[in-house]
Each structure stands twice: as structure tokens, then as C-alpha cells.
Enzyme design. Structure first.
Site, PDB file in Angstrom:
ATOM      1  N   ASP A 163      -2.552  -3.349   2.923  1.00  0.00           N
ATOM      2  CA  ASP A 163      -2.965  -3.483   4.321  1.00  0.00           C
ATOM      3  C   ASP A 163      -4.142  -4.453   4.474  1.00  0.00           C
ATOM      4  OD1 ASP A 163      -1.027  -1.635   4.747  1.00  0.00           O
ATOM      5  OD2 ASP A 163      -2.347  -0.060   5.509  1.00  0.00           O
ATOM      6  N   TYR A 179       4.526   4.367  13.349  1.00  0.00           N
ATOM      7  CA  TYR A 179       3.463   4.736  12.413  1.00  0.00           C
ATOM      8  C   TYR A 179       2.311   5.440  13.149  1.00  0.00           C
ATOM      9  CZ  TYR A 179       0.274   4.106   8.471  1.00  0.00           C
ATOM     10  OH  TYR A 179      -0.576   4.316   7.431  1.00  0.00           O
ATOM     11  N   GLU A 210       0.817  -1.218   0.000  1.00  0.00           N
ATOM     12  CA  GLU A 210       0.000   0.000   0.000  1.00  0.00           C
ATOM     13  C   GLU A 210       0.849   1.266   0.000  1.00  0.00           C
ATOM     14  OE1 GLU A 210      -3.559  -0.628   2.070  1.00  0.00           O
ATOM     15  OE2 GLU A 210      -3.689   1.412   2.834  1.00  0.00           O
TER      16      GLU A 210
END
Length: 840
Positions: free
Chosen positions: A150, A368, A7
Site C-alpha cells: 500500500d 474494502y 500487502e
DNA sequence: GCAAGGTC
């Protein structure tokens, strides 16, 4: 060659690192990074997309657009359903001659096109053309494809879109799907050893969301914009998420408007435990204040009675002393929402927080930032992370103490997902490494991480009841007896309030009481952080989009200020939609969509069925809306006028309004009586809002101006008002005249027409020497001269403090400065410490 | 000149 599609670039790199036996080779295909490596002699390539690479839009040939505009629906192709509701207006194609524009036959035009737009066909158009080109280039050479986006609905859709691009150039390579929820060696290897099939139904569920959002958003946005057209760039938007969010803000404002404040009275007594009877000076360590046991008196008579009762009394008796210990649990790990809420309390807006977090993440300082998870995975080494950030001297002692305790145990939040770990620091940073705002956020994240490994804090609450001639007062104090996590995490806390030591039966001095009249307050407006939490609770938006939805509401001027306050326009839009198209206003639309998407994913209903049902519903609501266009138009017009109103015109008495110049888009104040009345006032650069308060010096209306990256200022609109006068100060000598053997002063002045402040030579008829100046902040001459260009140096007192500068824009020192600035910002970021990530 | 969702 095996092609692995992820992704984002980051994921492509990580997967290559984890699967490759040898270190992968970073390469580029048409500017897109790819990673090449070998597994058992086979060549593998990973490529990261940039989220969605295709985007749904109405089929271009069916929707007639000119200059990107919203002109109409074309007659070719059948875009109309079997029957449109009867109440809809009859479109112009009923005319004998086909209705055409530029030779294109139209089915309907502008507003009348909307009922047809509801049913206009949608197709997926390329969005990331460069990435698609790279992807196709690799796909041609691929023997097999692995979709490794994802592991969620949008990820399945992104993968499915990528696959449709791939299959345009390579329809034969076998395709499989890798599902992983953490970037650990075990997880990634397990995913690639147990490949599954792409879930077309799950992707279709995501695609239905896209179509429904587009159809509702485009149709209602066009309706609201066209129903009272206010010029290009004046969009009034609506959407499945933004409109219910706006409704929350409007509902809160309505509560506030409906709120009837009630008077109440509070009495506070002044005491001093340093003496048995007063009066004392009230300055000693024993002095404290306490309210009456009855916190609020509903009538003045009751309050007066107590005041009379304690009047003249010199001493109070301690009736009781209660002590209670309570523990305050350590906070749980940060996910996106709780980070934004905590940062919002520290003055960073959610949008800014996410921008900063993204850059901290890219530079390797934090993990993240887009996560729902609030439980650290077992694969994350808490000890390693503590060691990693102990490089910051401010954390070092605390880190050492934590590590000395042996195995660390972290708090756990309620939400546990496995996609990403909660947000934690991945490397040490100090204030020298980052800009102040970046460090502010980093510091919050690092301290929060340490706090989640800490013990609870213990607070001892003391409650002392005091008897003053029969009237009872209560003093409360909180003292931190065991700091626990509070030693490292000082955010969002009340200050300790300690009381002097007292015993039951003790007499203390009473220095009298004061009675204050107060009013009950309406419910508070939402802060951005609170609103984000409320959106999450209602299922509106996602962790990645909520902040941008709020920004959008500001952008279209539905809301202003922080805490959020709806504009008249925001309220009018909300009211009109609530009346005629209530479905878009309520969060239930999202809830219903969620359950229908679950049904699509489960295979019990098709995407087409769901989208068609949604279209029919929108069609009905639009049929309610269209016949009331005049009413909606009038309501929006009134609201826009109310938002623009700044005060009465001093010449003709009509309304002075905030306006935008047609040509330059810049703002000015004009009279509603134009062209009969020509009164105008200039406005400085920046965002401008009307404020109700008049200028205290001259009585003219005022406006609030927020210039780029500075605090709002309230200014009188009259440039001739004394508050707007800039003293003409001499800042130095003109270097040009001096070079010509003359002497002339340089003077700082403000142009009353443009409000721009500048420096010019007093001999301006012959010498055109001039320099620009910052618009705001008191100006001071220094008597010094710039070494590089000879212009006088000045000091401007900005709201960040005094700033000494050379005003000459062409001065050679500017380039040096710019270079120094960019390297100062980049240097510490150039060598980001490697992410500790989840490596065990 | 539209939405919301990914990501930069």
C-alpha cells in the site's frame, strides 16, 4: 521471473488480473496463494503478504525470559546507556557475586530491570513464518523484485521488511517500488510503467513508531502489572493510544462526578384545536401538548406563579403561527469511522461492525472497509452500483427512480484520499442471503450509498405561540414535506411531530397544565461510536485499530458497560500515570511522534535520534514513577478491591468480593475474611460485575451477569433467594426406564451449588439419565418426544423468543441440525457476485 | 503475561 509483493492476497490477485494479458493462473507456494501470468513473454508472479510479516521485540538474548515471562535483563551485551538517572534503584549486579538465575547472569531482575528494558536493544523477529517461507522460495528464483504494498507509511515499512527477507536469499535482483492508489487498470499500469525506489526514510519513520510503541508499552505495562502483582492473566496495560483513550473516558466520568445537578421545573399545557374552549376529552385529532415559552423555571415559586395564572382557564388564543422550511442535506459517503458511528447507533459495537464488514467484503457484498476517504472516485460507476444492488426488492423501486433521473451525482465528504473508495455495496443481498446482524450492516451500507445519490430532505417546521391568560406556551412541529434521501435512509432520525392546522387569533381549548420537577443532567458518557470519532479527532489510532483499542480497555477491565464507564481500576491507572508519567496519558505524544516521523521521512533527522530521545524521556518518567511504587500499589489495590466489592458478608460483616478460582479461573464470590470466614457464593458462567442495588426480595447484594451472546441479567447472589428458585417441573417420561419396563418422570432442576440447570430422572438412585439445559429462560414442558432419541422436547423462552429443543446432547438430531446450520450460513455466501470494483 | 499497526 519478476516477483511482485503486495500487502494482502486480495491486492496480489487484483494486480495480476489488471496486468496479465491472459487470465492469471492461481497457484500456491507452501499454502500461500500466488498468481502467475505473462507480460511481454516474461513470467510474473504476485504474492500477497498479511500486513507486517516481521515484528519488533527486545533481542531475546538481552532480555531474560522464562516461560515467556518478564524476568529480567541479562548482563551480556551493553544495554545500559552511559548514565541512568540517579534516582533509579541500584540493581543487584552491584553485588560482588554476579546475580544469576538458572545460570544466566542478570543485570537486573523484575521491577529493577525496567530502567534497563528502556534501553534494551530491539530486533525484528519473524511473525508470519509461512508467508516468509513462501516469499523466500519465490525470491530465490526472481530476476527482479517489485514492492507493491500500500501507498502509505506502514505500506513502505511492510515492503521494506519483505525486502529484507528477500535479500537474505537473493541479494542481487534489482528492486523497485510500484506506487498506486486505486485498483484501476490505468492506475496500476501507470504505477508499473513508472516504477520508483523504495523510500527507506519513510520505512524508517514507520519503524520508529514500532520501536517507541513497544518500549513505552512494554515498560509501562510491566510496571503497572508488577507493582501490584495480581496473578497471571491479570495484565494492566498502558500504551501510546490506549492510555490517552482511557483518559478521555476517565475525564468524562470526573466531569460527571463533579457535576452538581440543579432542580428545575417544566410546565406542559394540554390543548385541543378541535374546540374553542375546554375541557375536551383530549383524544381528538386536534389535541396536542406544548411547553411554556420559558422552557425551564429555576425556582418552584416562578413555576407555581404560572400554574396559578393558568389555573381554571378554559381557552387559549393562538398568538402567532410561524412556518419555516429547512433542508437537511443528504449524508456523505461512509468511511470506516462514520460507518462505525452509524452502526454503533444501531446497536452494533465498532469491533463487531468491523468483523462483519470484513466478512461482507470477503464475500463480495461491500467494498474494502478500511478507508478514510469520503469521496467516490470518478472511476466508480455509480449507475452500475445502483443497478447491482437493485436485485434487492426493498431497494428496487428507489433504484429505478434514481436511474430514471439520468446522470447521478453523489454527495462528497470532507476527507478525500485516493487509496480506496468510500464503503459502498458491490452486490445485491437480501435478508435470506445473510445472517440478521450481517444484513443489518449490509442494509445500512446499501441504504447509505443510495442516500448519498439522493436529494436533500425538506422539513417544514411549525412554531405556534399560544397565550393562556397572559402566559405563553410554544408548540413546535416538524413535518417532512419532501422526503429526498430520507425515503431510503431512515437512520438516526427523530419522528415527525405534526401539529393540527391553526391560525393566528384562533381560540383553542386549554385542558390545563402539569408542572414537573426535573434535574439537570451531567454530560453523557461516551458511546463507542462517539469515542471512535473523538479518537479520530485527536489522531489516536487508525481506522483499522481504534475498535480493537477500545476492546482492549474492556479486556483489561479498565472500562465496563456501553456507554463507556471507567472502573475504579481504570481511574486509578489513569491517575497514577497522570501524576508520574504524564507523557503517556496525553494525545500530544502521538502528535509529536507524527511530526517526528515526518522529519525522519524528510531526512532531516534519523530514526535512532528519535527513538533515543523517546527512550530518554521514558527513562525520566520511569524515574519519577519508581520511587512512588508503594503509593501506586496502594491506589491500585484499593481500586481493585472497590471493583470486586459486592456487599457485606452476612456472617462476619467483612467485604464479599468477586474472585477467580486459582485452579479453574472461574468466578465466584468469596469473603475478604477468608480463611477465617468461609462464606462463598457460586456464580453462573459469563462476565460478572457488581451492582450497587440490593435484591428487592431478600436484600442481599446483586450481580450483573452477561453470558456469552446474551443480554445482561441482574441476579441475587444468594442461590436460596426465591428469585433464584427454579420450579422443579416434570418435563416428560424417562425413556431409559421406560425401555426397562418401569415408569419414572424426568424432572428439571437447578443445582444450587453450581447454578446449572439440568434434567434428571426421578429414579436417580438407579437411573443416571440426565440432560443439560440452557441456564436461562423460563422452561416449559411440551408433552412431545424427540423423534430421534425419545427424550422429551422442552421449550426455553430465551430473550430471542421461544426455542423448542431436544435437551439430549448425544441425540442424532444435533448433528443434522449443525450440518443444516452451517450450510444455511454458507450457501448464500458460496456464490458471491463478482465485485463491480472500480472497473470503468 | 507487554504496544500498535498491518491483515485473516
Amino acid at each position: 521471473m519478476k516477483l511482485v509483493v503486495t500487502e494482502k492476497n486480495d491486492a496480489a490477485q487484483k494486480i495480476a488480473d489488471l496486468l496479465g494479458v491472459k487470465k492469471p493462473k492461481a497457484d500456491k507456494v507452501y499454502n500461500t496463494p500466488v498468481y502467475r501470468f505473462e507480460v511481454d513473454g516474461e513470467e510474473w508472479v504476485t504474492i500477497g503478504l498479511r500486513g507486517h510479516i516481521l515484528e519488533p521485540d527486545f533481542t531475546p538474548s538481552m532480555v531474560y525470559k522464562k516461560r515467556g515471562g518478564w524476568r529480567g535483563v541479562t548482563a551480556d551485551g551493553e544495554v545500559v546507556p552511559a548514565s541512568l538517572p540517579d534516582s533509579l534503584p541500584k540493581p543487584p549486579f552491584k553485588k560482588k557475586k554476579p546475580f544469576t538465575e538458572d545460570g544466566v547472569e542478570l543485570k537486573a531482575w523484575k521491577m529493577d530491570a525496567l530502567p534497563y528494558l528502556v534501553y534494551a536493544p530491539i530486533e525484528k523477529l519473524p511473525k508470519e513464518k509461512d508467508i516468509i517461507r513462501s516469499l523466500k522460495n519465490l525470491a530465490k528464483k526472481a530476476d527482479s523484485i517489485v514492492i507493491a504494498t500500500d501507498f502509505d507509511r506502514e505500506g513502505e515499512l511492510i515492503g521494506s521488511d519483505a525486502l529484507s527477507c528477500i535479500q537474505e536469499v537473493n541479494a542481487t535482483a534489482p528492486v523497485s517500488r510500484a506506487r498506486y492508489s486505486a485498483f484501476t487498470k490505468e492506475e496500476i499500469h501507470h504505477a508499473f510503467d513508472n516504477l520508483v525506489e523504495l523510500d527507506g526514510a519513510l520505512a524508517a519513520a514507520g519503524a520508529s513508531r514500532q520501536d517507541i510503541d513497544l518500549i513505552w508499552g512494554a515498560v509501562l505495562t510491566r510496571y503497572l502489572t508488577l507493582v501490584k502483582f495480581a496473578g497471571y492473566g491479570n495484565v494492566r496495560s498502558s500504551g501510546r493510544v490506549q492510555t490517552p483513550t482511557l483518559a478521555l473516558i476517565v475525564a468524562r466520568e470526573r466531569e460527571r462526578l463533579a457535576f452538581k445537578p440543579e432542580d428545575y421545573w417544566v410546565i406542559r399545557g394540554a390543548f385541543d384545536a378541535g374546540a374553542a374552549a375546554g375541557p375536551t376529552d383530549g383524544q381528538g385529532p386536534g389535541a396536542f401538548e406544548a411547553p411554556t415559552a420559558t422552557a425551564r423555571f429555576k425556582s418552584q415559586a416562578e413555576a407555581d406563579a404560572i400554574m396559578a395564572q393558568v389555573s381554571g382557564v378554559k381557552s387559549a388564543i393562538v398568538a402567532s403561527v410561524e412556518k419555516k422550511k429547512r433542508t437537511v442535506a443528504a449524508p456523505v459517503p461512509f468511511n470506516t469511522t462514520s460507518l462505525m458511528a452509524a452502526a454503533s447507533a444501531e446497536g452494533l459495537t465498532p469491533a463487531r461492525t468491523m468483523r462483519i464488514a470484513e466478512s461482507l467484503y470477503m464475500d463480495g457484498y461491500i467494498s474494502y472497509p478500511r478507508v478514510d476517504n469520503t469521496v467516490y472516485p470518478a472511476s466508480l460507476s455509480l449507475e452500475d452500483t445502483v443497478r447491482a444492488i437493485s436485485g434487492n426488492p426493498a431497494y428496487a423501486p428507489y433504484c429505478a427512480e434514481l436511474l430514471s433521473r439520468g446522470k447521478l451525482v453523489a454527495t462528497r465528504g470532507k476527507k478525500e484520499t485516493t487509496d480506496h473508495p468510500p464503503i459502498y455495496p458491490t452486490a445485491a443481498a437480501t435478508p435470506d442471503d445473510l445472517s440478521p446482524a450481517d444484513y443489518k450492516l449490509y442494509n445500512l451500507i446499501a441504504r447509505r450509498f443510495l442516500a448519498t445519490l439522493s436529494e436533500a430532505a425538506v422539513v417544514e417546521g411549525t412554531k405556534v405561540s399560544l397565550d393562556v391568560a397572559g402566559a405563553s406556551f410554544v408548540a413546535k412541529g416538524d413535518v417532512l414535506v419532501k422526503p429526498g434521501f430520507r425515503a431510503i435512509y431512515p437512520y438516526g432520525l427523530k419522528k415527525d411531530e405534526s401539529l393540527p392546522a391553526m391560525e393566528q387569533g384562533q381560540a383553542v381549548a386549554f385542558n390545563g397544565a402539569t408542572c414537573t420537577k426535573k434535574q439537570t443532567e451531567p454530560p453523557a458518557r461516551y458511546s463507542q461510536g462517539r469515542l471512535i470519532q473523538e479518537m479520530e479527532k485527536l489522531g489516536l489510532g487508525t481506522k483499522s485499530t481504534r475498535h480493537s483499542i477500545i476492546e482492549r480497555l474492556y479486556q483489561v477491565k479498565y472500562v465496563q458497560n456501553d456507554p463507556l464507564e471507567p472502573s475504579q481500576l481504570g481511574m486509578a491507572v489513569c491517575d497514577a500515570l497522570e501524576k508520574f508519567a504524564p507523557h503517556i496519558v496525553h494525545p500530544e505524544m502521538t502528535a509529536e511522534l507524527e511530526s517526528e516521523m515526518d522529519a525522519i521521512a524528510a531526512g532531516s533527522i534519523s530514526k535512532d535520534q528519535v527513538v533515543t530521545t523517546s527512550r530518554n524521556l521514558l527513562s525520566e518518567q520511569l524515574a519519577d514513577l519508581m520511587p512512588h511504587s508503594e503509593e501506586v500499589n496502594a491506589a491500585l489495590a484499593d481500586a481493585v478491591a472497590a471493583d470486586a466489592y459486592v456487599g457485606p458478608c452476612p456472617k462476619c460483616g467483612k467485604d464479599l468480593q468477586l474472585r477467580a478460582s486459582q485452579k479453574t479461573r472461574s468466578m465466584f464470590i468469596g469473603c475478604a475474611g477468608w480463611p477465617d470466614c468461609d462464606v462463598t457464593y457460586p456464580l453462573p458462567q459469563g462476565r460478572v460485575e457488581a451492582v450497587p442495588e440490593k435484591c428487592s426480595t431478600c436484600g442481599m447484594p446483586q450481580v450483573k451477569v452477561t453470558a456469552f451472546r446474551s443480554k445482561p441479567r441482574t441476579l441475587c447472589i444468594d442461590p436460596n433467594c426465591p428469585t433464584n428458585q427454579e420450579p422443579s417441573i416434570v418435563v416428560g417420561e424417562c425413556p431409559v426406564c421406560k425401555a426397562n419396563g418401569k415408569h419414572a418422570s424426568l424432572i428439571a432442576q437447578k443445582n444450587p451449588r453450581t447454578l446449572k440447570r439440568f434434567i434428571r430422572c426421578e429414579n436417580y438412585e438407579e437411573c443416571d439419565t440426565g440432560y443439560p439445559l440452557p441456564q436461562y429462560g423460563a422452561l416449559e414442558a411440551t408433552g412431545e418426544v424427540c423423534e430421534d432419541c425419545g427424550a422429551p422436547l422442552v421449550i426455553v423462552h430465551t430473550n430471542r423468543g421461544p426455542w423448542k429443543l431436544c435437551p439430549n446432547f448425544d441425540c442424532p438430531s444435533k448433528e443434522k441440525e449443525a450440518a443444516a446450520k452451517s450450510s444455511a450460513k454458507k450457501k448464500p455466501r458460496k456464490a458471491p457476485a463478482r465485485k463491480k470494483a472500480a472497473a470503468k
